[in-house]
Design a protein around this motif. Structure first.
Motif, short mmCIF file in Angstrom:
data_model
loop_
_atom_site.label_atom_id
_atom_site.label_comp_id
_atom_site.label_asym_id
_atom_site.label_seq_id
_atom_site.Cartn_x
_atom_site.Cartn_y
_atom_site.Cartn_z
N GLN A 1 -53.13 27.72 -15.53
CA GLN A 1 -52.45 28.95 -15.09
C GLN A 1 -50.92 28.80 -15.12
N PHE A 2 -50.44 27.56 -15.26
CA PHE A 2 -49.00 27.32 -15.26
C PHE A 2 -48.44 27.47 -16.66
N ILE A 3 -47.20 27.96 -16.74
CA ILE A 3 -46.56 28.16 -18.03
C ILE A 3 -45.62 27.02 -18.39
N ILE A 4 -45.57 25.99 -17.53
CA ILE A 4 -44.74 24.82 -17.83
C ILE A 4 -45.62 23.59 -17.91
N GLY A 5 -45.09 22.54 -18.50
CA GLY A 5 -45.86 21.32 -18.66
C GLY A 5 -46.09 20.58 -17.36
N ASP A 6 -45.08 20.56 -16.47
CA ASP A 6 -45.19 19.79 -15.22
C ASP A 6 -45.88 20.62 -14.14
N SER A 7 -47.13 20.95 -14.37
CA SER A 7 -47.86 21.77 -13.39
C SER A 7 -48.12 21.00 -12.10
N ILE A 8 -48.34 19.68 -12.20
CA ILE A 8 -48.57 18.87 -11.01
C ILE A 8 -47.32 18.84 -10.13
N GLY A 9 -46.16 18.66 -10.77
CA GLY A 9 -44.90 18.66 -10.02
C GLY A 9 -44.65 19.98 -9.33
N ALA A 10 -44.97 21.08 -10.04
CA ALA A 10 -44.80 22.42 -9.46
C ALA A 10 -45.71 22.62 -8.26
N LEU A 11 -46.97 22.19 -8.37
CA LEU A 11 -47.91 22.33 -7.26
C LEU A 11 -47.48 21.51 -6.05
N ASN A 12 -47.03 20.29 -6.31
CA ASN A 12 -46.58 19.43 -5.21
C ASN A 12 -45.37 20.02 -4.49
N ALA A 13 -44.42 20.56 -5.25
CA ALA A 13 -43.23 21.16 -4.65
C ALA A 13 -43.60 22.40 -3.83
N TYR A 14 -44.51 23.20 -4.38
CA TYR A 14 -44.97 24.41 -3.69
C TYR A 14 -45.67 24.06 -2.37
N ALA A 15 -46.56 23.06 -2.45
CA ALA A 15 -47.28 22.63 -1.25
C ALA A 15 -46.32 22.04 -0.22
N TYR A 16 -45.36 21.25 -0.70
CA TYR A 16 -44.38 20.64 0.21
C TYR A 16 -43.58 21.70 0.97
N ALA A 17 -43.06 22.69 0.25
CA ALA A 17 -42.23 23.72 0.86
C ALA A 17 -42.98 24.47 1.95
N ASN A 18 -44.23 24.83 1.66
CA ASN A 18 -45.04 25.55 2.64
C ASN A 18 -45.42 24.67 3.82
N ASP A 19 -45.73 23.42 3.55
CA ASP A 19 -46.11 22.49 4.61
C ASP A 19 -44.96 22.23 5.57
N GLU A 20 -43.75 22.08 5.05
CA GLU A 20 -42.60 21.83 5.92
C GLU A 20 -42.29 23.02 6.81
N PHE A 21 -42.45 24.22 6.27
CA PHE A 21 -42.27 25.40 7.11
C PHE A 21 -43.35 25.46 8.18
N GLY A 22 -44.58 25.08 7.79
CA GLY A 22 -45.68 25.04 8.76
C GLY A 22 -45.42 24.05 9.88
N LYS A 23 -44.88 22.90 9.55
CA LYS A 23 -44.54 21.89 10.57
C LYS A 23 -43.48 22.43 11.53
N PHE A 24 -42.50 23.16 10.98
CA PHE A 24 -41.47 23.76 11.82
C PHE A 24 -42.10 24.76 12.79
N LEU A 25 -43.02 25.58 12.29
CA LEU A 25 -43.69 26.57 13.14
C LEU A 25 -44.49 25.89 14.25
N ASP A 26 -45.20 24.83 13.90
CA ASP A 26 -45.96 24.08 14.91
C ASP A 26 -45.03 23.56 16.01
N ARG A 27 -43.88 23.05 15.60
CA ARG A 27 -42.94 22.50 16.57
C ARG A 27 -42.42 23.58 17.51
N ILE A 28 -42.14 24.77 16.95
CA ILE A 28 -41.68 25.89 17.78
C ILE A 28 -42.77 26.31 18.76
N LYS A 29 -43.99 26.43 18.26
CA LYS A 29 -45.10 26.92 19.11
C LYS A 29 -45.48 25.94 20.21
#
Length: 576
Positions: free
Chosen positions: A383-411
């Protein structure tokens, strides 16, 4: 029609490009009146010069055409659009960073090599053609004149697209209800010229008569609204997280104005001004460099109290330097800083942040394994239009996970009962393919997350299937945090209040818009599959006059209100 319009665009483009050579041909007729030998001798020298001049000229054009075709292909693949004003981000953005990403992700060397080979071939071919010994054809003078008049007429038609009007203008090139057909029919060089004109024209805005705005309000909806009276005025902290731009959202602007002629002008009716007047401290946090599009200085000019960017974050967190790429540092350090701002705040504070971890190059990755690379389905990677699909998935997961950690800390902290958190994206994750047959709205949609303290959840109206867009975020926040406050809404409404005006129940993007009935693209509407999804059936239905004209009118309102705020209100304040 794609090919017909494409041919028209190509004829117009190449007739303009080859106009100098065409004029050379016309002027050569003058030599026919000279009978003296010295003119014939000089004519030979000129002819030889013309052969090489035209060959170099054609070789250059050939390389430009081929390179522009490559650029257009990859630009459309990434943005699903013809070349537009955003291409000038290469100049106004971090040029070095963009070029390094382009060279790493796209076959630039191959494209340049092919362009060189193609231009050499065209150089050789032109010399061969012009060196052919052709028989002289004698025609009557009258017939000769008629043929040349016909040639000039045909050339004018090619230049204009039509003899009586310009049929291939930027404002009238749309011929299909399918956006992709309109985009790919446009010649890349012509699309670039349109984008350049738009880029130059946006540098200075024209004055707008208030009557024009009032007329648009009558056709659409009022530009302003006022919050209800309540006891929660300026009692909560507010955090707005934009995951990877602002414009419509923070400044209510369809144009980039932070680095242009108006960069030092205070823009009226921004959320920054409204919250500043309500007594909030305002902080802008960016995990990149605040010089990007002059954002740091522009936010300062708009009344922001503190600017924090990658330089501040790397001072506070030295380990952040190891995570730096072309556009900034990893998001985790931004969230740590934001938490400390709220933890130490003495007054109501508004923090607006812009994260960059989902921006190319995709190097940011969580320390814990979020994605099992060996277990990934190939269908997902395809589904990715670039060669580094693994890198893109890891970056996407990282960004969402870090925001999730921030939310957990606030809550889990004492902040949970006096903070409101809103999060969205400035655009979808662009490196994933989209199916325009069923994802016309999905291709431009982004998530919206909203966290509220428990006591604010008592009197809200919530419908998870309600449609909306960025225009609704601040009106919702105003109504949660401010009492009896007038604000610029521009069609935005409180998403947590019952429906009071059906005309405001829509979501808008530059290219498509939606309401509860379907998605609208050009002159057609497309029904949603059901009332719980924005996937469409690809079955078009005819629009009434309001829906047919809505996108054009709304864009006109958006542009003219900005002109009024930048030019008319500035003039009024100066005279005061």
């Amino acid at each position: 029609m794609v090919y017909v319009y494409g041919l028209g665009h190509d004829m117009r483009t190449f007739s303009a490009i080859f106009l100098p050579l065409f004029l050379c041909g016309l002027f050569s007729y003058i030599s026919l009146v000279f009978k003296d030998r010295k003119y014939h001798a000089m004519g030979g020298v000129i002819a030889k010069f013309y052969i090489y001049f035209s060959s170099f000229y054609i070789a250059f054009i050939a390389s430009v055409v081929l390179i522009s075709a490559f650029i257009y292909y990859y630009y459309f693949q990434l943005y699903a659009s013809k070349i537009d004003i955003f291409i000038f981000g290469l100049k106004d953005d971090n040029t070095k960073a963009i070029l390094s990403i382009v060279f790493s992700d796209y076959p630039i060397i191959k494209a340049l090599l092919l362009a060189v080979i193609f231009s050499i071939f065209c150089f050789y071919l032109n010399i061969k053609i012009l060196s052919l010994k052709l028989e002289t054809i004698k025609v009557k003078f009258v017939f000769f004149i008629l043929l040349n008049i016909l040639l000039i007429y045909a050339y004018i038609v090619a230049l204009r697209g039509h003899f009586t009007y310009n049929a291939l203008r930027a404002s009238s090139y749309v011929f299909s209800t399918i956006k992709a057909f309109n985009e790919i029919s446009t010649n890349p060089l012509m699309a670039f010229s349109w984008a350049y004109k738009e880029y130059k024209n946006q540098q200075e805005f024209k004055s707008v008569d208030i009557k024009q705005l009032n007329q648009l309000e009558e056709k659409l909806f009022p530009m302003f609204d006022t919050t209800l009276t309540h006891q929660n005025h300026a009692k909560n902290h507010i955090y707005i997280n934009i995951m990877e731009s602002f414009n419509r959202l923070v400044f209510f602007s369809p144009n980039i104005i932070s680095n242009g002629l108006y960069q030092k002008e205070k823009l009226a009716f921004t959320p920054l001004q409204i919250y500043k007047n309500a007594g909030y401290k305002i902080v802008f946090v960016y995990s990149g460099n605040a010089s990007w599009y002059n954002l740091g200085n522009y936010f300062k000019n708009q009344g922001v109290d503190e600017i924090i960017d990658e330089n501040t974050l790397m001072q506070d967190f030295p380990q952040a330097k190891k995570t730096k790429h072309k556009y900034g540092i990893a998001d985790e350090f931004m969230y740590k800083k934001i938490y400390s701002i709220f933890e130490n705040a003495k007054n109501p504070t508004l923090v607006i942040s812009l994260s960059i971890s989902t921006h190319r190059p995709y190097i940011h990755k969580s320390k814990t394994q979020l994605i099992d690379e060996n277990a990934l389905d190939k269908k997902i990677l395809n589904q990715f239009i670039i060669g580094d699909s693994i890198g893109a998935l890891n970056a996407y997961a990282y960004a969402n996970d870090e925001f999730g950690k921030f939310l957990d800390r606030i809550k889990e902290s004492s902040l949970r009962e006096n903070i409101i958190i809103a999060a969205t994206g400035d655009h979808r994750f662009r490196d994933i393919k989209m199916d325009i047959k069923s994802q016309k709205a999905f291709a431009y949609s982004v998530p919206f997350y909203l966290y509220l303290p428990k006591y604010l959840k008592n009197d809200i109206y919530y419908d998870k299937n309600r449609v909306g867009s960025h225009k609704d975020i601040f009106p919702t926040l105003y109504n949660l945090t401010l009492s009896n406050t007038k604000y610029l809404s521009l069609g935005g409404r409180n998403m947590l209040a019952p429906i009071k005006n059906e005309k405001l129940e829509f979501g808008f993007n530059e290219l498509v818009w939606i309401d509860q009935n379907g998605v609208y693209d050009g002159n057609n509407g497309y029904y949603f599959e059901n009332n719980t999804s924005i996937k469409d059936t690809n079955k078009a239905f005819e629009l009434d006059l309001y829906h047919k004209n809505f996108s054009k009118k709304y864009k006109e309102l958006f542009q003219k209100q900005l002109n009024y705020r930048l030019v008319n209100l500035k003039t009024s304040n100066d005279s005061d």
